[in-house]
Enzyme design. Structure first.
Site, mmCIF file in Angstrom:
data_model
loop_
_atom_site.group_PDB
_atom_site.id
_atom_site.type_symbol
_atom_site.label_atom_id
_atom_site.label_comp_id
_atom_site.label_asym_id
_atom_site.label_seq_id
_atom_site.Cartn_x
_atom_site.Cartn_y
_atom_site.Cartn_z
ATOM 1 N N LYS A 120 0.705 -1.267 -0.045
ATOM 2 C CA LYS A 120 -0.094 -0.188 0.031
ATOM 3 C C LYS A 120 1.018 1.313 0.106
ATOM 4 O O LYS A 120 0.655 2.312 -0.756
ATOM 5 C CB LYS A 120 -0.960 0.052 1.177
ATOM 6 N N LYS A 202 -7.987 -10.703 -9.440
ATOM 7 C CA LYS A 202 -9.138 -10.914 -8.754
ATOM 8 C C LYS A 202 -10.162 -9.726 -9.052
ATOM 9 O O LYS A 202 -9.512 -8.655 -8.954
ATOM 10 C CB LYS A 202 -8.729 -11.065 -7.280
ATOM 11 N N LYS A 205 -12.696 -3.961 -5.620
ATOM 12 C CA LYS A 205 -13.357 -2.750 -5.789
ATOM 13 C C LYS A 205 -12.069 -1.582 -6.229
ATOM 14 O O LYS A 205 -12.426 -0.507 -6.844
ATOM 15 C CB LYS A 205 -13.691 -2.121 -4.430
#
Length: 343
Positions: A120, A202, A205
């Site tokens: 991240k 995958k 969102k």
């Protein structure tokens, strides 16, 4: 810690962050369907991880709305709040307290080596301390409920490993079997739903384009349109082969999981028919599965007082377990018990 009662179902716990206005089909098939099944054999605790959601800036009103909607989607998807505790993480304040204890057991370097934190930060996400200590709060979430098992995907294994490490470290340091060391519960038949436009990734969102995603709250026409525009390949053979036919394989998995028809039977049925027929039937199957979900969700959101009652019911049940755990933890670490004056 008291010995386990063999008559009591083993406890299982899982949660999702309220980071969007709708869960997507990957959340539903990969997690929620399994949560519903697990209610039969486990004492289940399912929570909305609203404290975790604070690691990224979110409008307060939006966070409150998404928290309600996420909880409602758990129930609309089949989680029974009379059988399973459905609650908000922030409604059980012991989560934050045990999270602090876990922070104090974790070395700085150990926290910084966590893969999701590094990923991240590399992607430019705000590197606040909450993001760094996210796995410690996640460990507290799990350890709070003496969970024997935790349903996890492969991408969450590292977080479960640090949870196990912290539980063992706590028990060793304080010479007491205070915390249950949980085991991973990998549901072997759990399907991984891929992006419709990039079937090697995958469904997500944050990573999927609007056309690659199926939100559970999407209109039926939009769901069907996205499925009919799904990427396949230059062949015309309907065959399950994730390596060379990722798009077709993804559609077969979606159909099989929702319809209960085996992939082998689907391959036989669509032999010689081409991809158009497969996409059309997959769209019908998904819409049929989503319609009762959307109906139940609308009922729940139309009665916020009842939804809040169900969340309070779940929080009361969770709090009873959490308070007992924290009493053991406080005693083990040497925190002075609070004595309240009785008048």
């Amino acid at each position: 810690m008291p010995a386990a009662d063999p008559r009591v179902l083993p406890r299982i716990l899982s949660g999702m962050q309220p980071t969007s206005d709708s869960l997507h089909l990957g959340n539903y098939i990969g997690a929620l369907v399994n949560w519903v099944r697990l209610q039969d054999g486990f004492d289940a605790y399912y929570f909305v991880a609203d404290l975790h959601a604070l690691t990224v800036p979110t409008d307060p009103a939006v966070l409150r709305q998404r928290t309600r909607v996420t909880a409602a989607q758990f129930i609309a998807g089949g989680v029974d709040p009379e059988r399973s505790a459905v609650f908000c993480q922030s409604h059980v304040t012991e989560h934050a307290e045990l999270g602090w204890v876990m922070n104090c057991l974790t070395a700085d370097g150990e926290a910084r080596r966590m893969t999701q934190f590094k990923d991240k930060v590399a992607k430019g996400q705000n590197a606040n301390v909450g993001l760094l200590t996210y796995p410690m709060l996640m460990a507290a979430d799990i350890l709070m409920y003496d969970a024997a098992y935790v349903p996890v995907g492969e991408d969450q294994r590292q977080h479960l490993e640090i949870t196990r490490d912290l539980a063992e470290r706590f028990n060793t340091r304080y010479a007491a079997e205070t915390l249950v060391v949980p085991e991973p519960y990998i549901v072997k038949e759990s399907a991984k739903i891929m992006d419709l436009q990039d079937p090697t990734s995958k469904m997500s969102k944050t990573g999927s384009s609007p056309k690659g995603l199926i939100d559970l709250m999407d209109a039926p026409a939009r769901i069907a349109k996205n499925i009919r525009s799904a990427v396949t390949d230059a062949e015309a053979e309907v065959r399950y082969d994730p390596e060379t036919k990722a798009g077709v394989s993804n559609l077969l998995v979606i159909h099989s999981t929702l319809s209960g028809t085996s992939i082998a039977d689907l391959e036989s049925r669509f032999a010689g028919q081409g991809y158009g027929a497969l996409k059309g039937e997959v769209a019908d199957v998904v819409v049929a599965a989503v319609e009762p979900f959307q109906t139940r969700l609308a009922e729940l959101l139309a009665d916020p007082a009842e939804l809040d009652r169900l969340l309070a019911l779940g929080a009361d049940r969770a709090r009873g377990v959490a308070q007992a755990t924290m009493a053991r933890v406080r005693s083990a670490v040497g925190l002075l018990p609070a004595v309240r004056e009785v008048h």
